[in-house]
Design a protein around this motif. Structure first.
Motif, short mmCIF file in Angstrom:
data_model
loop_
_atom_site.label_atom_id
_atom_site.label_comp_id
_atom_site.label_asym_id
_atom_site.label_seq_id
_atom_site.Cartn_x
_atom_site.Cartn_y
_atom_site.Cartn_z
N ARG A 216 -58.61 -39.88 15.68
CA ARG A 216 -58.41 -41.26 15.24
C ARG A 216 -56.95 -41.56 14.95
O ARG A 216 -56.50 -42.70 15.09
N ALA A 217 -56.22 -40.54 14.52
CA ALA A 217 -54.83 -40.75 14.16
C ALA A 217 -53.96 -41.11 15.36
O ALA A 217 -52.84 -41.60 15.19
N LEU A 218 -54.46 -40.90 16.56
CA LEU A 218 -53.68 -41.23 17.75
C LEU A 218 -53.40 -42.73 17.86
O LEU A 218 -52.53 -43.15 18.63
N VAL A 219 -54.12 -43.53 17.09
CA VAL A 219 -53.87 -44.97 17.10
C VAL A 219 -52.46 -45.28 16.59
O VAL A 219 -51.90 -46.35 16.87
N HIS A 220 -51.85 -44.34 15.87
CA HIS A 220 -50.49 -44.53 15.35
C HIS A 220 -49.43 -44.20 16.39
O HIS A 220 -48.23 -44.34 16.10
N SER A 221 -49.84 -43.77 17.56
CA SER A 221 -48.87 -43.39 18.60
C SER A 221 -48.85 -44.43 19.71
O SER A 221 -49.82 -44.56 20.46
N VAL A 344 -52.93 -32.06 23.34
CA VAL A 344 -53.28 -32.43 24.71
C VAL A 344 -54.77 -32.70 24.81
O VAL A 344 -55.22 -33.67 25.43
N ALA A 345 -55.58 -31.81 24.18
CA ALA A 345 -57.03 -31.99 24.23
C ALA A 345 -57.44 -33.31 23.57
O ALA A 345 -58.30 -34.04 24.08
N ALA A 346 -56.83 -33.63 22.42
CA ALA A 346 -57.15 -34.89 21.75
C ALA A 346 -56.73 -36.08 22.59
O ALA A 346 -57.48 -37.05 22.75
N ASP A 404 -47.28 -36.16 19.28
CA ASP A 404 -47.30 -35.45 17.99
C ASP A 404 -46.29 -36.04 17.02
O ASP A 404 -46.58 -36.24 15.83
N ASP A 405 -45.07 -36.29 17.52
CA ASP A 405 -44.01 -36.78 16.64
C ASP A 405 -44.30 -38.18 16.14
O ASP A 405 -44.03 -38.52 14.98
N GLU A 406 -44.85 -39.03 17.00
CA GLU A 406 -45.16 -40.41 16.59
C GLU A 406 -46.25 -40.43 15.54
O GLU A 406 -46.17 -41.18 14.55
N VAL A 407 -47.28 -39.61 15.71
CA VAL A 407 -48.37 -39.59 14.73
C VAL A 407 -47.90 -38.96 13.43
O VAL A 407 -48.26 -39.42 12.33
N GLU A 408 -47.08 -37.91 13.53
CA GLU A 408 -46.62 -37.21 12.34
C GLU A 408 -45.86 -38.12 11.39
O GLU A 408 -45.93 -37.97 10.17
N ARG A 409 -45.14 -39.09 11.95
CA ARG A 409 -44.39 -40.02 11.09
C ARG A 409 -45.32 -40.90 10.27
O ARG A 409 -45.00 -41.29 9.14
N ALA A 410 -46.48 -41.23 10.82
CA ALA A 410 -47.43 -42.09 10.11
C ALA A 410 -48.43 -41.28 9.28
O ALA A 410 -48.90 -41.74 8.23
#
Length: 452
Positions: A216-221, A344-346, A404-410
């Motif tokens: 679900r966190a991929l929405v932040h990327s 990658v899997a996500a 990864d980097d985009e999601v990690e910031r959020a």
């Protein structure tokens, strides 16, 4: 440092053999990903008669695979985190075998539909898991291996589409030949399952280093959203081609045989492109030029098919086939836009599962518009609008950044594995990146970790 040279040689040889067997299993799995789908269309009329169903229920049968790809695909990362990938895929292919057998024996619509859903398990899990497997075990061979398995996928789809009707005709058996045309594809699925069971466990893989990350966190990327849109719209183009182009050509004055030949030409042209494009798409400097070529080919092909369908249909279908090179390209980008196999899997799961929802809506919308207007103009509005979305989403997806980097910031701490120093230090994957291996961060932008 303390092991003897013979021990290192033995270990290295065994690992290479295991990786070689896994590469074979990946390609064999890809060969089976679409056979359960494309084997139905050529004998759909016989299936309707054999099951005594309406054309409306036949439409449900043709829509079912896309729905299954979307729903079953979401289970991939959780299964991969709990069980060995080889066992998950072997089980999925055994389920495919059982589903193909079940629907070939079905006497009614509910059993046939259940068999279809079971048969789609192998395709759905293979769709989302193969990119992560390539990232995990073949980080320095992303392009060639994605090229091999995307070509195998296209080859399997084409073989099933071309051979199903001849198999049904040869089987005869009082109108039940369609059952043989469907069940025969269970054999290669069973073979692929057997190869996965023979793949040894990698000695450096542990469940602790092989865990799922929250999808679900991929929405932040923005990159993840762009890849998802890119995958969905390119799949929409393909499903419109498969579902409507032949009928459109027939309604434009071509014979049924010629229309079918044009669709076959489209598929054949795509095979060598699938083999070549991933090895080009791993090179950052080529990604946007490739996107421009694909976009221009789509626009020219669709506009030509719209305005002069009977003048040079072979040219328009070839150009559209070139545009469909976006499929192997997006498979490659899924592996390049994430640091770790888990991410990658996500990303693969989210982009493909939601992408197939978009893809399924395309042919349905074309049918609704055709019924409402009595013309195919709506089809071309849909696909050309899709090409515009494809160009924008592709431009964002080809930025050299990591999901990864985009999601990690959020969401700090979202994927601790993405912060492992060893991942960043060993990330130069493709040859172009290796030339810049002194820059660890730049190398990470083009590849992934060889760890499992």
């Amino acid at each position: 440092m303390t092991r003897t040279a013979p021990a290192r040689s033995s270990t290295g040889t065994g690992r290479r053999r295991g990786l070689g067997l896994m590469a074979v299993a990946i390609v064999l799995t890809a060969l089976n990903l679409r056979t359960a789908v494309t084997s139905v269309g050529p004998v759909l009329q016989e299936i309707e008669r054999g099951l005594g169903i309406s054309s409306g229920l036949a439409g449900v049968i043709t829509t079912m695979p896309v729905v299954c790809f979307a729903l079953i695909g979401f289970t991939g990362p959780a299964l991969s985190a709990r069980y060995r990938d080889a066992h998950v895929l072997a089980g999925a292919l055994v389920a495919m075998t059982a589903g193909l057998a079940l629907r070939s024996l079905a006497g009614g619509f509910p059993v046939f539909l259940g068999g279809t859903a079971l048969a789609m398990a192998g395709g759905a899990l293979g769709n989302v898991m193969l990119p992560g497997l390539v990232k995990r075990h073949f980080p320095r061979r992303t392009g060639p291996l994605v090229g091999a398995y995307s070509t195998a996928m296209g080859l399997g789809a084409a073989l099933a589409a071309v051979a199903s009707q001849p198999i049904a005709d040869a089987a005869g058996t009082d109108g039940g030949g369609w059952r043989w045309a469907l069940v025969v594809w269970a054999l290669p699925a069973l073979v692929a399952a057997g190869v996965w069971l023979a793949v040894p466990a990698a000695p450096d893989v542990s469940r602790a280093s092989h865990s799922a990350v929250p999808m679900r966190a991929l929405v932040h990327s923005p990159t993840a959203l762009a890849v998802t849109a890119f995958f969905g719209v390119q799949a929409l183009q393909a499903y419109v081609v498969i579902g409507w182009s032949a009928q459109y050509l027939r309604d434009s004055g071509l014979s049924a045989a010629t229309a079918g030949l044009m669709l076959g030409l489209n598929a054949v042209v795509g095979l060598p492109l699938s083999a070549v494009i991933p090895s080009l798409a791993v090179r950052p400097r080529l990604q946007r030029p490739l996107l421009a070529v694909f976009t221009a080919s789509y626009v020219t092909g669709w506009v030509g098919l719209w305005t002069a369908p009977a003048t040079a249909p072979w040219l328009w279908m070839v150009l559209i086939a070139v545009g469909m090179g976006t499929f192997p390209m997006v498979l490659t980008l899924i592996g390049l836009r994430a640091r770790t196999p888990e991410t990658v899997a996500a990303l693969s799961t989210v982009s493909q599962s939601w992408g197939y929802v978009v893809a399924g809506a395309g042919p349905l919308l074309v049918g609704v518009l055709r019924g409402a207007t009595g013309s195919y103009d709506g089809m071309f509005v849909v696909v050309l609008t899709g090409v515009a979305v494809l160009a924008v989403a592709g431009w964002v997806a080809t930025r050299q950044v990591f999901v990864d980097d985009e999601v990690e910031r959020a969401v700090p701490g979202w994927s601790p594995a993405g912060r492992r120093p060893d991942v960043l230090e060993s990330a130069g994957v493709e040859i172009p990146a290796a030339a810049r291996a002194h820059d660890a961060d730049q190398g990470a932008r083009d590849g992934g970790s060889p760890r499992g």
